[in-house]
Design a protein around this motif. Structure first.
Motif, PDB file in Angstrom:
ATOM      1  N   ASP B 118     -36.585  13.486  -1.865  1.00  0.00           N
ATOM      2  CA  ASP B 118     -36.494  13.369  -3.331  1.00  0.00           C
ATOM      3  C   ASP B 118     -35.063  13.514  -3.810  1.00  0.00           C
ATOM      4  N   ALA B 119     -34.357  14.472  -3.229  1.00  0.00           N
ATOM      5  CA  ALA B 119     -32.963  14.693  -3.631  1.00  0.00           C
ATOM      6  C   ALA B 119     -32.106  13.481  -3.297  1.00  0.00           C
ATOM      7  N   LYS B 120     -32.357  12.877  -2.143  1.00  0.00           N
ATOM      8  CA  LYS B 120     -31.557  11.713  -1.732  1.00  0.00           C
ATOM      9  C   LYS B 120     -31.835  10.524  -2.652  1.00  0.00           C
ATOM     10  N   ILE B 121     -33.102  10.348  -3.006  1.00  0.00           N
ATOM     11  CA  ILE B 121     -33.453   9.253  -3.913  1.00  0.00           C
ATOM     12  C   ILE B 121     -32.792   9.465  -5.268  1.00  0.00           C
ATOM     13  N   ALA B 122     -32.823  10.712  -5.727  1.00  0.00           N
ATOM     14  CA  ALA B 122     -32.199  11.023  -7.022  1.00  0.00           C
ATOM     15  C   ALA B 122     -30.711  10.720  -6.980  1.00  0.00           C
ATOM     16  N   LEU B 123     -30.083  11.007  -5.833  1.00  0.00           N
ATOM     17  CA  LEU B 123     -28.646  10.740  -5.694  1.00  0.00           C
ATOM     18  C   LEU B 123     -28.372   9.238  -5.755  1.00  0.00           C
ATOM     19  N   ILE B 124     -29.215   8.458  -5.059  1.00  0.00           N
ATOM     20  CA  ILE B 124     -29.052   7.002  -5.090  1.00  0.00           C
ATOM     21  C   ILE B 124     -29.185   6.483  -6.517  1.00  0.00           C
ATOM     22  N   GLN B 125     -30.192   6.984  -7.214  1.00  0.00           N
ATOM     23  CA  GLN B 125     -30.397   6.543  -8.600  1.00  0.00           C
ATOM     24  C   GLN B 125     -29.195   6.883  -9.462  1.00  0.00           C
ATOM     25  N   GLU B 126     -28.686   8.115  -9.269  1.00  0.00           N
ATOM     26  CA  GLU B 126     -27.555   8.579 -10.078  1.00  0.00           C
ATOM     27  C   GLU B 126     -26.317   7.742  -9.818  1.00  0.00           C
ATOM     28  N   LYS B 127     -26.018   7.503  -8.550  1.00  0.00           N
ATOM     29  CA  LYS B 127     -24.817   6.743  -8.208  1.00  0.00           C
ATOM     30  C   LYS B 127     -24.957   5.287  -8.666  1.00  0.00           C
ATOM     31  N   THR B 128     -26.142   4.749  -8.530  1.00  0.00           N
ATOM     32  CA  THR B 128     -26.371   3.366  -8.962  1.00  0.00           C
ATOM     33  C   THR B 128     -26.108   3.235 -10.458  1.00  0.00           C
ATOM     34  N   LYS B 129     -26.677   4.166 -11.194  1.00  0.00           N
ATOM     35  CA  LYS B 129     -26.629   4.088 -12.650  1.00  0.00           C
ATOM     36  C   LYS B 129     -25.251   4.434 -13.211  1.00  0.00           C
ATOM     37  N   ASN B 130     -24.544   5.372 -12.583  1.00  0.00           N
ATOM     38  CA  ASN B 130     -23.295   5.871 -13.164  1.00  0.00           C
ATOM     39  C   ASN B 130     -22.027   5.367 -12.485  1.00  0.00           C
TER      40      ASN B 130
END
Lengths: 222, 222
Positions: B118-130
């Protein structure tokens, strides 16, 4: 008259060192702006010069280039260190990518937890001696030429010399089984521009120490 | 008549996926030889086919190419997906290197421990978006052209397509806030070669699942 390339990074090797080597090999003078604080780094980010918010950054020929490998490829092509055709270029790319894999392990080592350090160093030396150095020893043996690709000094030679010197800093006898690499090291080190870069007073940076590791982890916040 | 390129890898996305997308965009048919056991990998190594003992490896034009970036550079050059000059190439390299950083996070996802997922997915989402998608949205906005570089389809567009498709499956809301990226995705999806690749029956694989990860783990152990 073109402006000198300007390098933005920490005052240390890290991901910028290979770029310094390439510029030095080409005999090109360059300026450096060292990041010393988080504020400086954030300012660079706000100024919009960092495409992905990261350094290295090199200002050259009117471009703000980031991404280490993109910068290296551009400079290699610009200074005719990239072979004469596509087939030579792909060989240079393969050799450089392999070498960069090894060098990345070395670059990341100072940021490992102390208890992992010994294991990391052993792994680096093992990979150097069994996976990477044998390949280049064999290439030199097979064609018997002075340089890795196309009988001409290229980015691949510069990158390999840098890697050899870095591994030797970890273990001075690492080339003992690689006579052709030893000769290669001497030969490339004696190229005038490289010789100059290897002398004290050049812009070559020393091996990373704890101070450097702390500086980087503070600025990048990890 | 030159044979089709032959791709050696696991039957999974991993590091071969960007290569499929690029060959597909170029309209080049290729063969695939899947590693299904540790013995398959050992054989390739013992036969001396893998320069640094690693896959991907692509057999093409009488060469055995390794190192993902080297392979992609070669294909992009050969099929005119690398811009018109050294400056276009620098931009393409910079963009694709950034995308490769994001893709590396995605590639490693199936290999992480379940409690970390979950943490890794959240990181991917964050980096993608920001970090990543905003950069490319700004590039498209700055020149208002149909493609990222030089008003011409390039490797950079294909790499971005790969990410857009993946991210959309992970979280459709991430793309919806980037209208120019959405438009690029539609536009490039309609190019004949890309359209063909997106259809069922093409070499494109579904995302790596837990079973293929287990199989890959056995191979990675060696």
């Amino acid at each position: 008259m073109a402006a000198k390339p300007k390098l933005y990074y920490f005052d240390g090797r890290g991901r910028m060192e290979s770029i310094r080597w390439l510029l030095a090999a080409a005999g090109v003078e360059f300026e450096e702006e060292f990041l010393e604080t988080r504020e400086q780094y954030e300012k660079l980010q706000r100024d919009g010069r960092l495409l992905f918010g990261q350094v290295p950054l090199v200002e050259v020929d009117g471009m703000m280039l980031t991404q280490t490998r993109a910068i290296l490829s551009y400079l290699a092509a610009k200074f005719n260190f990239y072979g004469k055709d596509l087939k030579e270029r792909v060989r240079i790319d393969m050799y450089v990518d392999g070498t960069l894999d090894l060098m990345t392990m070395i670059m990341l080592a100072p940021f490992q937890r102390p208890e992992k350090k010994q294991e990391t160093l052993a792994s680096i030396l093992q990979k150097a001696k069994t996976r990477y150095f044998p390949v280049f020893e064999k290439i030199l043996k097979e064609h018997g030429e002075d340089f890795l690709v196309g009988n001409k000094f290229s980015w691949a030679d510069i990158q390999l010399l840098e890697a050899i010197l870095m591994v030797e800093e970890l273990n001075a006898s690492v080339l003992s089984d690689f006579p052709l690499l030893k000769a290669f090291k001497t030969r490339i080190s004696n190229i005038p521009t490289i010789k100059k870069f290897l002398q004290p007073g050049s812009q070559r940076k020393p091996p990373p120490d704890t101070h450097y590791a702390n500086l980087v982890s503070n600025i990048l916040q990890f | 008549m030159a044979g089709k390129p032959k791709l050696h890898y696991f039957n999974a996305w991993g590091r071969m996926e960007p290569i499929w997308w690029l060959l597909a965009a170029a309209g080049v048919e290729f063969e695939e030889k899947f590693l299904e056991s540790a013995e398959d990998l050992e054989k390739l190594r013992n036969d001396g086919y893998l320069m640094f003992q690693q896959v991907p490896m692509v057999e093409t034009d009488r060469m055995k190419l390794v190192q993902t970036t080297a392979i992609l550079n070669y294909i992009a050059s050969k099929y005119n997906l690398y811009g018109k000059d050294i400056k276009d190439r620098a931009l393409i390299d910079m963009y694709t290197e950034g995308m490769a950083d994001l893709y590396e996070m995605i590639l490693l996802l199936p290999l992480c421990r379940p409690e970390e997922k979950d943490a890794k997915i959240a990181l991917i989402q964050e980096k993608t978006k920001n970090r990543y998608f905003p950069a490319f949205e700004i590039v498209l906005k700055s020149h208002e052209q149909d493609y990222l570089v030089g008003n011409k389809l390039s490797w950079a567009d294909m790499q971005l397509m790969e990410l857009l498709y993946f991210v959309e499956e992970l979280d459709p809301s991430l793309i919806s806030i980037f209208p120019l990226l959405q438009a690029l995705k539609t536009r490039i999806s309609n190019l004949p070669t890309v359209k063909k690749f997106l259809q069922p029956g093409s070499p494109r694989k579904p995302p790596t699942n837990a079973k293929s990860v287990e199989e890959a783990r056995k191979l990675f152990k060696s």
